[in-house]
Motif scaffolding. Sequence first.
Motif, PDB file in Angstrom:
ATOM      1  N   ARG A 193       0.723 -10.019   9.894  1.00  0.00           N
ATOM      2  CA  ARG A 193       1.775  -8.890   9.815  1.00  0.00           C
ATOM      3  C   ARG A 193       3.116  -9.359   9.521  1.00  0.00           C
ATOM      4  NH1 ARG A 193      -0.435  -6.495  15.518  1.00  0.00           N
ATOM      5  NH2 ARG A 193      -2.297  -5.355  15.045  1.00  0.00           N
ATOM      6  N   ASP A 196       3.753 -10.136   6.043  1.00  0.00           N
ATOM      7  CA  ASP A 196       3.876  -8.938   5.282  1.00  0.00           C
ATOM      8  C   ASP A 196       5.494  -8.206   5.700  1.00  0.00           C
ATOM      9  OD1 ASP A 196       3.606  -6.181   4.257  1.00  0.00           O
ATOM     10  OD2 ASP A 196       2.282  -5.327   5.819  1.00  0.00           O
ATOM     11  N   ARG A 208      -1.546  -8.205   3.068  1.00  0.00           N
ATOM     12  CA  ARG A 208      -2.129  -6.879   3.674  1.00  0.00           C
ATOM     13  C   ARG A 208      -3.585  -6.761   3.267  1.00  0.00           C
ATOM     14  NH1 ARG A 208       2.201  -2.556   1.425  1.00  0.00           N
ATOM     15  NH2 ARG A 208       4.241  -3.037   2.713  1.00  0.00           N
ATOM     16  N   SER A 211      -5.285  -8.959   6.041  1.00  0.00           N
ATOM     17  CA  SER A 211      -4.975  -7.935   7.394  1.00  0.00           C
ATOM     18  C   SER A 211      -6.205  -7.047   7.334  1.00  0.00           C
ATOM     19  CB  SER A 211      -3.699  -7.467   7.320  1.00  0.00           C
ATOM     20  OG  SER A 211      -2.776  -8.242   7.621  1.00  0.00           O
ATOM     21  N   ALA A 212      -6.423  -6.276   6.269  1.00  0.00           N
ATOM     22  CA  ALA A 212      -7.479  -5.393   6.236  1.00  0.00           C
ATOM     23  C   ALA A 212      -8.816  -6.121   6.556  1.00  0.00           C
ATOM     24  CB  ALA A 212      -7.591  -4.581   4.846  1.00  0.00           C
ATOM     25  N   GLN A 227      -4.349   0.381   5.427  1.00  0.00           N
ATOM     26  CA  GLN A 227      -3.814  -0.770   5.005  1.00  0.00           C
ATOM     27  C   GLN A 227      -4.105  -1.076   3.437  1.00  0.00           C
ATOM     28  OE1 GLN A 227      -1.485  -2.529   6.259  1.00  0.00           O
ATOM     29  NE2 GLN A 227      -1.747  -4.747   6.302  1.00  0.00           N
TER      30      GLN A 227
END
Length: 250
Positions: A193, A196, A208, A211-212, A227
């Motif tokens: 995060r 990002d 991103r 992260s997903a 996301q």
Amino acid sequence: MTCHDVAHREIVERYAAGTLPQDEAAAFEEHFFVCASCLARLEAAQSLASDWPTPDQVHRLSPRRWMLPLVIAASLLIAAPAALFWPSVAPPEEPAARKSGLPADSPVPAEYAVLGRFEPPPYRTVALRGKEGRSHADFRRAMRAYQANRFSDALPLLRAAASHPSAGAEELFFAGITCVLAGEPAEGLVFLRRADAFGFSAYQEEARYYSALTLLQLGDIATARKQLNAIVAMRGDWESKARELLRKLP
């Protein structure tokens, strides 16, 4: 943490300056991941970070000189409309993932946990000229261990490099990836995060996307989908990967 807290307690300014206590910083990271408005304010602040003097430079500057970047930053944060950032994505203001993991009565479906697994993204060593700072030397040692798939050895050095005031998107990205690969997905999500939140960089789309994947590992399918939709809206290099993964989600 709410938007009201962020605005009235100068959370963005203190976070960008590195003076926010650890517990408040963690709460803010949970908040800005799902709040486009506060993320926009943070991106505006961090875009000016390169103009701020480092602590060892402050004593060499007159008060009028080192205060100038802070005044500019404050004026831009007040003037920057949040609508300019990600207008098509407006997720609800709620935590993306529980730091303690999933509750006992909500196990992660096996097929989605499998979708969230990934191989280590490649790292390309960049030769630098001149003397290296300690943080970058730690990062390069960490990445040698990373390239050898020794993630538990790389993780302490990457945590140190990512916590340094000069840390950039690259350090934060690989700290996040290494946390996930070392079995610490919730901590890895926080680093991703932050990568990002640097805004447009070579690692923003990638941060991103991973992260997903990490959210899928944690069982938060709904936020993972948001996301991925945010990546699609960027129309960048990772759009096709995001679309392919979206087709596999319910």
